[in-house]
Design a protein around this motif. Structure first.
Motif, PDB file in Angstrom:
ATOM      1  N   TRP A   1       0.750  -1.237   0.042  1.00  0.00           N
ATOM      2  CA  TRP A   1      -0.066   0.015   0.011  1.00  0.00           C
ATOM      3  C   TRP A   1       0.898   1.327  -0.010  1.00  0.00           C
ATOM      4  CZ3 TRP A   1      -1.199   4.110   3.099  1.00  0.00           C
ATOM      5  CH2 TRP A   1      -2.281   4.854   2.891  1.00  0.00           C
ATOM      6  N   GLU A   2       1.781   1.360   1.035  1.00  0.00           N
ATOM      7  CA  GLU A   2       2.993   2.443   0.944  1.00  0.00           C
ATOM      8  C   GLU A   2       3.488   2.441  -0.198  1.00  0.00           C
ATOM      9  OE1 GLU A   2       5.222   1.836   4.385  1.00  0.00           O
ATOM     10  OE2 GLU A   2       3.730   2.323   5.663  1.00  0.00           O
ATOM     11  N   ALA A   3       3.987   1.540  -1.088  1.00  0.00           N
ATOM     12  CA  ALA A   3       4.740   1.418  -2.629  1.00  0.00           C
ATOM     13  C   ALA A   3       3.605   2.033  -3.311  1.00  0.00           C
ATOM     14  CB  ALA A   3       5.317   0.281  -2.831  1.00  0.00           C
ATOM     15  N   TYR A   4       2.118   1.724  -3.362  1.00  0.00           N
ATOM     16  CA  TYR A   4       1.396   2.346  -4.435  1.00  0.00           C
ATOM     17  C   TYR A   4       1.338   3.722  -4.240  1.00  0.00           C
ATOM     18  CZ  TYR A   4      -3.390   3.317  -6.174  1.00  0.00           C
ATOM     19  OH  TYR A   4      -4.240   3.843  -6.709  1.00  0.00           O
ATOM     20  N   GLN A   5       1.160   4.384  -2.836  1.00  0.00           N
ATOM     21  CA  GLN A   5       0.849   5.677  -2.507  1.00  0.00           C
ATOM     22  C   GLN A   5       2.416   6.464  -2.965  1.00  0.00           C
ATOM     23  OE1 GLN A   5      -1.797   7.026  -1.406  1.00  0.00           O
ATOM     24  NE2 GLN A   5      -2.731   4.974  -1.444  1.00  0.00           N
ATOM     25  N   ARG A   6       3.323   6.003  -2.988  1.00  0.00           N
ATOM     26  CA  ARG A   6       4.492   6.539  -3.414  1.00  0.00           C
ATOM     27  C   ARG A   6       4.646   6.885  -4.809  1.00  0.00           C
ATOM     28  NH1 ARG A   6       6.973   3.768   0.760  1.00  0.00           N
ATOM     29  NH2 ARG A   6       8.069   1.983  -0.874  1.00  0.00           N
ATOM     30  N   ALA A   7       4.221   5.758  -5.603  1.00  0.00           N
ATOM     31  CA  ALA A   7       4.136   5.684  -6.909  1.00  0.00           C
ATOM     32  C   ALA A   7       2.871   6.580  -7.550  1.00  0.00           C
ATOM     33  CB  ALA A   7       3.883   4.239  -7.640  1.00  0.00           C
TER      34      ALA A   7
END
Length: 157
Positions: A148-154
């Motif tokens: 989820w954090e990787a998705y938000q950063r992207a």
């Protein structure tokens, strides 16, 4: 039996009676450092979890999904988008396929916004979670949070 997942300052602190510990500077580094008495070991200079206590974790090449957790093998979806099984425990997802709703005998409940797991129901005759279920629950929640954090950063780039 219901198990409460407790948070403090946005970080998971307890899975029932099992404490999740963080480093002294948690405001800078929100990476968990211990699960109860088990030390969490990470890849050097990264957040890839390599071991929980004495249980080693291996990953698929070019992926953040696990291949093995200790002696358990892991099964992923056809194109490696999500984890389907961790050892003897099958994972169940919501209709959109983004949130884990079940892990073997565990049913996961989320807050009203549907973003944070707040409670787990054990559909079993047991009085408490076994060490295996605590480990599997932590790992699945940890990897889900990382995704989820990787998705938000992207999304924000």
């Amino acid at each position: 039996m219901d198990i409460e997942l407790r948070y403090k300052k946005g970080l998971l602190r307890n899975i029932g009676d099992v404490e999740v510990s963080y480093g002294r500077r948690e405001w800078l580094d929100s990476t968990p450092r211990a699960l109860g008495s088990w030390t969490l070991e990470y890849q050097r200079f990264g957040t890839t979890l390599r071991a929980v206590g004495g249980v080693e974790i291996t990953y698929r090449r070019w992926s953040s999904l696990p291949r093995t957790v200790g002696q358990w093998s892991c099964e992923c979806s056809r194109f490696g988008a999500r984890l389907l099984r961790l050892g003897p425990y099958e994972l169940g997802y919501d209709g959109g396929g983004s949130r884990v709703r079940a892990i073997g005998p565990l049913e996961i409940f989320y807050d009203r916004l549907g973003t944070r797991p707040i409670r787990v129901r054990l559909h079993d005759e047991s009085d408490s979670l076994s060490d295996d279920l605590v480990l599997v629950l932590f790992l699945v929640l940890f990897w889900q949070q990382q995704a989820w954090e990787a998705y938000q950063r992207a999304k924000s780039s």
